[in-house]
Design an enzyme around this catalytic site. Structure first.
Site, PDB file in Angstrom:
ATOM      1  N   HIS A 266      -1.925  -2.155  -9.984  1.00 40.36           N
ATOM      2  CA  HIS A 266      -2.994  -1.322  -8.935  1.00 40.36           C
ATOM      3  C   HIS A 266      -4.349  -2.530  -9.070  1.00 40.36           C
ATOM      4  O   HIS A 266      -4.647  -2.890 -10.185  1.00 40.36           O
ATOM      5  CB  HIS A 266      -3.212  -0.122  -9.239  1.00 40.36           C
ATOM      6  CG  HIS A 266      -3.923   0.608  -8.327  1.00 40.36           C
ATOM      7  ND1 HIS A 266      -5.374   0.452  -7.959  1.00 40.36           N
ATOM      8  CD2 HIS A 266      -3.376   1.485  -7.319  1.00 40.36           C
ATOM      9  CE1 HIS A 266      -5.552   1.479  -6.927  1.00 40.36           C
ATOM     10  NE2 HIS A 266      -4.540   2.005  -6.521  1.00 40.36           N
TER      11      HIS A 266
ATOM     12  N   HIS B  40       0.844  -1.257   0.121  1.00 43.70           N
ATOM     13  CA  HIS B  40       0.083  -0.122  -0.080  1.00 43.70           C
ATOM     14  C   HIS B  40       1.051   1.196   0.042  1.00 43.70           C
ATOM     15  O   HIS B  40       1.666   1.355  -0.848  1.00 43.70           O
ATOM     16  CB  HIS B  40      -0.859  -0.118   1.186  1.00 43.70           C
ATOM     17  CG  HIS B  40      -2.156   0.777   1.378  1.00 43.70           C
ATOM     18  ND1 HIS B  40      -2.450   1.752   0.282  1.00 43.70           N
ATOM     19  CD2 HIS B  40      -3.125   1.017   2.192  1.00 43.70           C
ATOM     20  CE1 HIS B  40      -3.642   2.334   0.627  1.00 43.70           C
ATOM     21  NE2 HIS B  40      -3.820   2.129   1.934  1.00 43.70           N
TER      22      HIS B  40
ATOM     23  N   ASP C 210       2.984   5.629  -6.622  1.00 44.84           N
ATOM     24  CA  ASP C 210       4.220   5.410  -5.789  1.00 44.84           C
ATOM     25  C   ASP C 210       5.290   5.498  -6.741  1.00 44.84           C
ATOM     26  O   ASP C 210       6.432   5.594  -6.157  1.00 44.84           O
ATOM     27  CB  ASP C 210       3.942   4.306  -4.668  1.00 44.84           C
ATOM     28  CG  ASP C 210       3.041   4.676  -3.862  1.00 44.84           C
ATOM     29  OD1 ASP C 210       3.025   5.609  -3.002  1.00 44.84           O
ATOM     30  OD2 ASP C 210       2.334   3.429  -3.642  1.00 44.84           O
TER      31      ASP C 210
HETATM   32  N1  CMC Z   1       5.354  -6.514 -10.437  1.00 43.75           N
HETATM   33  C1  CMC Z   1       5.381  -7.809 -10.973  1.00 43.75           C
HETATM   34  N2  CMC Z   1       4.144  -8.518 -11.312  1.00 43.75           N
HETATM   35  C2  CMC Z   1       2.816  -7.789 -10.517  1.00 43.75           C
HETATM   36  C3  CMC Z   1       3.017  -6.545 -10.147  1.00 43.75           C
HETATM   37  C4  CMC Z   1       4.304  -5.960  -9.925  1.00 43.75           C
HETATM   38  N3  CMC Z   1       4.150  -4.658  -9.325  1.00 43.75           N
HETATM   39  N4  CMC Z   1       1.706  -6.073  -9.583  1.00 43.75           N
HETATM   40  C5  CMC Z   1       1.205  -7.322 -10.107  1.00 43.75           C
HETATM   41  N5  CMC Z   1       1.880  -8.362 -10.730  1.00 43.75           N
HETATM   42  C6  CMC Z   1       1.365  -9.387 -11.301  1.00 43.75           C
HETATM   43  C7  CMC Z   1       1.123 -10.583 -10.363  1.00 43.75           C
HETATM   44  O1  CMC Z   1       2.092 -11.294  -9.899  1.00 43.75           O
HETATM   45  C8  CMC Z   1      -0.137 -11.116 -11.085  1.00 43.75           C
HETATM   46  O2  CMC Z   1       0.428 -11.907 -11.979  1.00 43.75           O
HETATM   47  P1  CMC Z   1      -0.116 -13.527 -12.264  1.00 43.75           P
HETATM   48  O3  CMC Z   1      -1.617 -13.115 -12.990  1.00 43.75           O
HETATM   49  O4  CMC Z   1       0.869 -14.132 -13.193  1.00 43.75           O
HETATM   50  O5  CMC Z   1      -0.339 -14.206 -10.832  1.00 43.75           O
HETATM   51  C9  CMC Z   1      -1.002 -10.152 -11.748  1.00 43.75           C
HETATM   52  O6  CMC Z   1       0.018  -9.090 -12.019  1.00 43.75           O
HETATM   53  C10 CMC Z   1      -2.326  -9.596 -11.103  1.00 43.75           C
HETATM   54  O7  CMC Z   1      -1.793  -8.895  -9.784  1.00 43.75           O
HETATM   55  P2  CMC Z   1      -2.272  -9.267  -8.211  1.00 43.75           P
HETATM   56  O8  CMC Z   1      -1.252  -9.318  -7.304  1.00 43.75           O
HETATM   57  O9  CMC Z   1      -3.381 -10.285  -8.339  1.00 43.75           O
HETATM   58  O10 CMC Z   1      -3.253  -7.864  -8.206  1.00 43.75           O
HETATM   59  P3  CMC Z   1      -3.645  -7.277  -7.040  1.00 43.75           P
HETATM   60  O11 CMC Z   1      -4.768  -5.925  -7.308  1.00 43.75           O
HETATM   61  O12 CMC Z   1      -4.220  -8.325  -5.827  1.00 43.75           O
HETATM   62  O13 CMC Z   1      -2.429  -6.377  -6.297  1.00 43.75           O
HETATM   63  C11 CMC Z   1      -1.113  -4.555  -6.017  1.00 43.75           C
HETATM   64  C12 CMC Z   1      -2.453  -4.920  -6.562  1.00 43.75           C
HETATM   65  C13 CMC Z   1      -0.898  -3.127  -5.993  1.00 43.75           C
HETATM   66  C14 CMC Z   1      -0.821  -4.979  -4.505  1.00 43.75           C
HETATM   67  C15 CMC Z   1       0.138  -5.051  -6.854  1.00 43.75           C
HETATM   68  O14 CMC Z   1      -0.024  -4.875  -8.117  1.00 43.75           O
HETATM   69  C16 CMC Z   1       1.633  -4.912  -6.399  1.00 43.75           C
HETATM   70  O15 CMC Z   1       1.959  -5.607  -5.341  1.00 43.75           O
HETATM   71  N6  CMC Z   1       2.341  -3.853  -6.707  1.00 43.75           N
HETATM   72  C17 CMC Z   1       3.561  -3.489  -6.083  1.00 43.75           C
HETATM   73  C18 CMC Z   1       3.292  -2.478  -4.850  1.00 43.75           C
HETATM   74  C19 CMC Z   1       2.978  -1.123  -5.175  1.00 43.75           C
HETATM   75  O16 CMC Z   1       3.279  -0.523  -6.027  1.00 43.75           O
HETATM   76  N7  CMC Z   1       1.997  -0.872  -4.329  1.00 43.75           N
HETATM   77  C20 CMC Z   1       1.362   0.453  -4.320  1.00 43.75           C
HETATM   78  C21 CMC Z   1       0.025   0.545  -4.948  1.00 43.75           C
HETATM   79  S1  CMC Z   1      -0.656   2.194  -5.282  1.00 43.75           S
HETATM   80  C22 CMC Z   1      -0.926   3.109  -3.976  1.00 43.75           C
HETATM   81  C23 CMC Z   1      -1.437   2.405  -2.886  1.00 43.75           C
HETATM   82  O17 CMC Z   1      -2.260   1.594  -2.733  1.00 43.75           O
HETATM   83  O18 CMC Z   1      -1.042   2.962  -1.649  1.00 43.75           O
END
Ligand code: CMC
Length: 450
Positions: free
Chosen positions: A329, A290, A385
């Site tokens: 996201h 987050h 971010d």
């Molecule tokens: N790098 C590499 N792969 C990723 C990333 C990433 N940053 N984000 C998602 N994926 C992949 C993930 O591995 C999955 O792949 P597969 O379908 O092969 O398993 C697919 O994309 C879908 O991702 P998810 O984890 O199911 O998506 P989610 O909606 O549960 O998670 C998230 C969203 C923001 C937690 C995630 O994208 C992430 O961990 N990003 C990096 C951390 C980040 O930048 N967070 C800040 C978010 S914005 C500000 C805030 O919320 O405060």
């Protein structure tokens, strides 16, 4: 948006405008293959009520149908009028106003007013709002003693979370959550004091004396003064950096039902006071998935070290070894509009501070990722971010203070979400169900027989 239809009363010939859903309700027809019974579940605002599924049973003693939705992937937990996001189109609006317009024309305090009260303030409303917030920036002197207890290298988010929670003990009147005047007072206190706590956390780390708020300065200007003032009699914030910080605060003010907003609502739903509720929300923000991501982005960029190492890093991301922090996201499946504005703001900041070498690595990462099948297929774009940390670093903020900056800005959103939840007659104490898959009843086994 409520759609109305015109109905004519045949007896009087009078015409009435009535919400369509009352006259011709849309239904979702469900046929339970276990019983072959058919159910018509009303559809409102594109949703069905989970409680309407409870009638679907195989027998009278069956509990009834529930939905299973870990991490709330497809469950609306509330009705809200605060923030609108269209994740596919990359749209973000506070109370209907596009984020781009607010970032260009507004100030953080005006946006905080809008987010919490629903409308832009008039001149006198904004003056009054600013006056009260400015006059609630001081902390009780005991807070300083309390902070002294933290080890010198304590993470600022840990200090911030605890100190916001501790404010609850200074303001027992904040438990009067259904009194509008009390809520207003706690709002002034929270928006006013969080930057002071944040600055104290920073000064504590460096062993520097705390700087008291300066009422002559703007909200971001005063924060910069509390952070950086040394021996000068009056701190003069650089106007470009002061404005950039104000924009960053605007961009982070709210983001509908994200993880920390959900904690704020959930904790507040037990009628806990806003200080402890916000401590919980700030704790949720701290996590690297987050608000803690901005800190992780900077560490990642430093670890990559140079542009030519980008392809190697992307390979590790695609191999599932590491995440590309600042990308992806839950809601945005397009470029995060906030990231776009931050990128534009960065140029103005760098004219004052000098260009960060990390920006080149970030731009290269973005360029490579946006062309790569892995990221295209998963619709992974830079989020808020990705670039914010680079600006914060250029402005002199230490890496582990980045999430604290996010928390200062998000205070407005948390308060707005909390208040909306309290005043919503459909809300109750948050209490999800579970699917129990553990042991059936079994007897306690004495120690000697295990
Ligand atoms: N790098 C590499 N792969 C990723 C990333 C990433 N940053 N984000 C998602 N994926 C992949 C993930 O591995 C999955 O792949 P597969 O379908 O092969 O398993 C697919 O994309 C879908 O991702 P998810 O984890 O199911 O998506 P989610 O909606 O549960 O998670 C998230 C969203 C923001 C937690 C995630 O994208 C992430 O961990 N990003 C990096 C951390 C980040 O930048 N967070 C800040 C978010 S914005 C500000 C805030 O919320 O405060």
């Amino acid at each position: 948006m409520v759609e109305n239809i015109i109905v004519t009363d045949a007896r009087t010939g009078k015409k009435y405008e009535i919400p369509k859903e009352i006259v011709m309700p849309d239904n979702l027809t469900i046929i339970d293959s276990r019983t072959e019974k058919e159910y018509a579940i009303p559809i409102t605002n594109g949703t069905i009520k989970a409680m309407d599924l409870r009638q679907i049973k195989v027998s009278d003693d069956d509990f009834g149908m529930m939905t299973y939705d870990p991490a709330f992937m497809n469950t609306a937990s509330c009705k809200s009028k605060i923030t609108f996001i269209d994740g596919d189109k990359g749209i973000l609006r506070y109370r209907g106003i596009p984020i781009e317009q607010l970032a260009e024309k507004s100030s953080y305090l005006e946006v905080a007013y809008l987010v919490i009260n629903g409308e832009l303030p008039t001149k006198s409303q904004l003056d009054e709002w600013t006056f009260h917030i400015t006059h609630h920036t001081m902390l009780h002197e005991n807070t300083k003693k309390f902070m002294e207890g933290f080890v010198p290298d304590a993470h600022p988010m840990g200090m911030l979370v605890s100190t916001i929670g501790a404010l609850s003990t200074f303001y027992p009147d904040s438990r009067d959550i259904f009194d509008a005047e009390s809520r207003k007072l706690q709002t002034y206190r929270l928006i006013g004091k969080v930057p002071t706590i944040a600055a104290y956390c920073y000064r504590h780390r460096l062993g520097l004396p705390y700087v008291y708020p300066d009422n002559d300065l703007s909200y971001p200007g005063n924060f910069l003064s509390m952070m950086y003032k040394m021996t000068e009699l009056k701190y003069k914030p650089n106007p470009v950096l002061e404005h950039a910080l104000d924009i960053l605060f605007i961009l982070h003010a709210d983001h509908e039902q994200n993880c920390s907003a959900n904690v704020m609502r959930s904790t507040g739903s037990s009628h806990a006071d806003p200080f402890v509720s916000m401590a919980g929300a700030a704790a949720a923000l701290y996590g690297p998935l987050h608000g803690g991501a901005n800190e992780e982005v900077l560490r990642m960029l430093k670890e990559i070290g140079s542009k030519d190492k980008v392809p190697e890093f992307i390979k590790r991301v695609k191999g599932g070894e590491v995440k590309l922090m600042g990308f992806g996201h839950r809601i945005y499946k397009n470029y995060d509009p906030r990231a776009k504005i931050i990128k534009e703001t960065a140029d103005r900041v760098f004219e004052v501070t000098g260009r960060s070498s990390l920006l080149d690595i970030a731009l290269e990462l973005e360029g490579v990722a946006l062309e790569d099948e892995y990221f295209i297929k998963r619709k992974l774009y830079p989020n808020v971010d990705f670039y914010s940390g680079i600006i914060y670093q250029a402005m002199g903020f230490p890496t582990d203070a980045f999430t604290v900056l996010f928390a200062i800005a998000r205070t407005a959103g948390w308060i707005a979400q909390w208040q909306e939840m309290l005043l919503d007659p459909e809300q109750k104490i948050a209490r999800p169900r579970q699917v129990y898959l553990g042991s059936d009843e079994r007897d306690y086994v004495p120690m000697e027989k295990r």
